[in-house]
Design an enzyme around this catalytic site. Structure first.
Site, short mmCIF file in Angstrom:
data_model
loop_
_atom_site.label_atom_id
_atom_site.label_comp_id
_atom_site.label_asym_id
_atom_site.label_seq_id
_atom_site.Cartn_x
_atom_site.Cartn_y
_atom_site.Cartn_z
N LYS A 101 0.82 -1.22 0.00
CA LYS A 101 0.00 0.00 0.00
C LYS A 101 0.85 1.26 0.00
O LYS A 101 0.35 2.34 -0.34
CB LYS A 101 -0.96 0.01 1.19
CG LYS A 101 -0.32 0.19 2.54
CD LYS A 101 -1.37 0.17 3.64
CE LYS A 101 -0.77 0.37 5.03
NZ LYS A 101 -0.14 1.70 5.18
N ASP A 102 2.14 1.16 0.36
CA ASP A 102 3.02 2.32 0.37
C ASP A 102 3.70 2.55 -0.97
O ASP A 102 4.35 3.59 -1.16
CB ASP A 102 4.09 2.17 1.44
CG ASP A 102 3.54 2.18 2.85
OD1 ASP A 102 2.51 2.85 3.07
OD2 ASP A 102 4.13 1.54 3.73
N ARG A 110 -7.91 8.64 4.03
CA ARG A 110 -8.93 7.63 3.64
C ARG A 110 -9.69 7.15 4.87
O ARG A 110 -10.92 7.07 4.86
CB ARG A 110 -8.24 6.44 2.95
CG ARG A 110 -9.17 5.25 2.67
CD ARG A 110 -8.36 4.04 2.24
NE ARG A 110 -7.42 3.62 3.26
CZ ARG A 110 -7.69 2.86 4.30
NH1 ARG A 110 -8.93 2.41 4.48
NH2 ARG A 110 -6.77 2.52 5.17
N ARG A 111 -8.96 6.80 5.91
CA ARG A 111 -9.62 6.34 7.14
C ARG A 111 -10.43 7.45 7.78
O ARG A 111 -11.55 7.24 8.23
CB ARG A 111 -8.57 5.82 8.14
CG ARG A 111 -7.91 4.52 7.72
CD ARG A 111 -6.80 4.12 8.67
NE ARG A 111 -6.16 2.88 8.24
CZ ARG A 111 -4.88 2.60 8.39
NH1 ARG A 111 -4.07 3.50 8.97
NH2 ARG A 111 -4.37 1.45 7.98
N ARG A 158 0.67 10.53 14.03
CA ARG A 158 1.85 9.91 13.46
C ARG A 158 2.58 9.13 14.54
O ARG A 158 2.23 9.16 15.70
CB ARG A 158 2.79 10.96 12.85
CG ARG A 158 2.44 11.34 11.42
CD ARG A 158 3.68 11.64 10.61
NE ARG A 158 4.51 10.46 10.45
CZ ARG A 158 5.74 10.50 9.92
NH1 ARG A 158 6.26 11.64 9.55
NH2 ARG A 158 6.42 9.39 9.79
N ARG A 173 1.32 5.09 18.68
CA ARG A 173 -0.11 5.34 18.38
C ARG A 173 -1.00 4.63 19.39
O ARG A 173 -1.97 5.21 19.88
CB ARG A 173 -0.42 4.89 16.96
CG ARG A 173 0.34 5.67 15.90
CD ARG A 173 -0.11 5.31 14.51
NE ARG A 173 0.81 5.82 13.49
CZ ARG A 173 0.49 6.07 12.24
NH1 ARG A 173 -0.74 5.86 11.81
NH2 ARG A 173 1.38 6.52 11.39
N CYS A 182 -1.40 8.04 -1.28
CA CYS A 182 -1.96 7.85 0.07
C CYS A 182 -2.58 9.12 0.63
O CYS A 182 -3.32 9.06 1.60
CB CYS A 182 -0.87 7.34 1.01
SG CYS A 182 -0.21 5.72 0.57
#
Length: 305
Positions: A83-84, A130-131, A148, A154, A241
């Protein structure tokens, strides 16, 4: 055969690279010639820059340094979180294997409340537009805040200024932190990022045939087809992204079904495409989804009109 695997230095990157290295060693034993794999740590811009990744992600912030190290001959192959990865090819390199994907869902981590149970105005942290957009689509009352840091950082914010955080379930599983997940969000509500949960293994174009053949044994055709469709839609939309674009494909037998979503950052407007076809047409399915969304006004939702 002594091999060097390039990896970022984060806990997640070294964990998934180490796990893949074990698979390479096991595959080499089955082939009758045991390999030894050494991890080579490469520092990326994304590891150094502590600011927001929005905008940086489109340039492959976690990927470029690994690729350059591979081209310089500092390692023999690299493992990326798919995904990156930017969707454009990288001169001199090729993806030799995409192993079987693990859970592609996003995971909500709280002190015990599901998304529906969180109080009005609950503060949720995420570094992904997106989230954030899809959270607001489901719960417009939420206070979604930028976040971040590594996974431990997190998770440490839960109960310390935040009511919850949203992370990739795959990353938590690879780190052995699956017990921290309160709820795995349904893919039709929180559509994952293209390629989420999958890895990509890159080698140089001039890599030895022995290495190429060994790594190719770990390729999963169904996963490759699914992520090809997802990423082709992303490529057509010309989104990285930093854009609220989501895609999730499922392969059942010889049929592939792709759900692609573009949503505005406020979570108020969304465009969805569902495309189905033969698995051999994965790229065409993704391309059709992307062009259909563009024709319906996706650029405006992505903020580029």
């Amino acid at each position: 055969m002594n091999l060097r695997l390039g990896t970022r230095g984060s806990a997640l990157a070294t964990a998934q690279s180490g796990q893949f290295a074990d698979r390479v060693v096991a595959a080499s034993r089955e082939g009758g010639a045991e390999a030894a794999v050494e991890l080579v740590t490469v520092t990326t811009k994304g590891d150094i820059d502590r600011g927001s990744l929005v905008g940086l992600s489109q340039t492959g912030v976690f990927v470029t340094a690994l690729r350059e190290a591979l081209l310089r001959g500092e390692c023999d192959f690299v493992v990326h979180s798919l995904k990156d990865m930017p969707t454009a090819p990288y001169e001199g390199l090729q993806t030799v294997a995409i192993p079987t994907r693990v859970d592609p869902r996003d995971a909500l981590c709280t002190e015990g409340e599901t998304l529906a149970e969180l109080p009005h105005g609950a503060a949720i942290g995420t570094g992904s537009p997106r989230r954030a957009a899809q959270l607001l689509a489901m719960r417009p009352d939420l206070d979604v805040r930028p976040l971040r840091g590594n996974v431990d950082t997190r998770l440490g914010r839960v109960g310390d200024g935040l009511d919850g955080v949203v992370l990739a379930a795959a990353g938590l599983e690879r780190l052995g932190r699956g017990d921290d997940v309160t709820e795995r969000l349904v893919v039709t509500d929180m559509v994952p990022a293209p390629g989420q949960g999958a890895l990509a293994i890159e080698i140089r174009d001039d890599a030895p045939d022995e290495l190429r053949a060994l790594l190719a044994t770990l390729d999963d055709p169904s996963t490759r087809a699914a992520v090809t469709a997802e990423r082709e839609a992303l490529r057509v939309l010309d989104a990285g992204c930093a854009a609220p674009v989501a895609a999730h494909a499922v392969v059942e037998g010889d049929r592939l079904t792709l759900h692609t979503r573009v949503i505005d950052t406020a979570g108020r407007l969304a465009l969805n495409e569902r495309n189905t076809g033969d698995v051999s047409e994965a790229r065409a399915i993704g391309r059709a989804a992307g062009f259909s969304l563009l024709g319906r006004g996706a650029e405006r939702l992505m903020g580029r009109a």
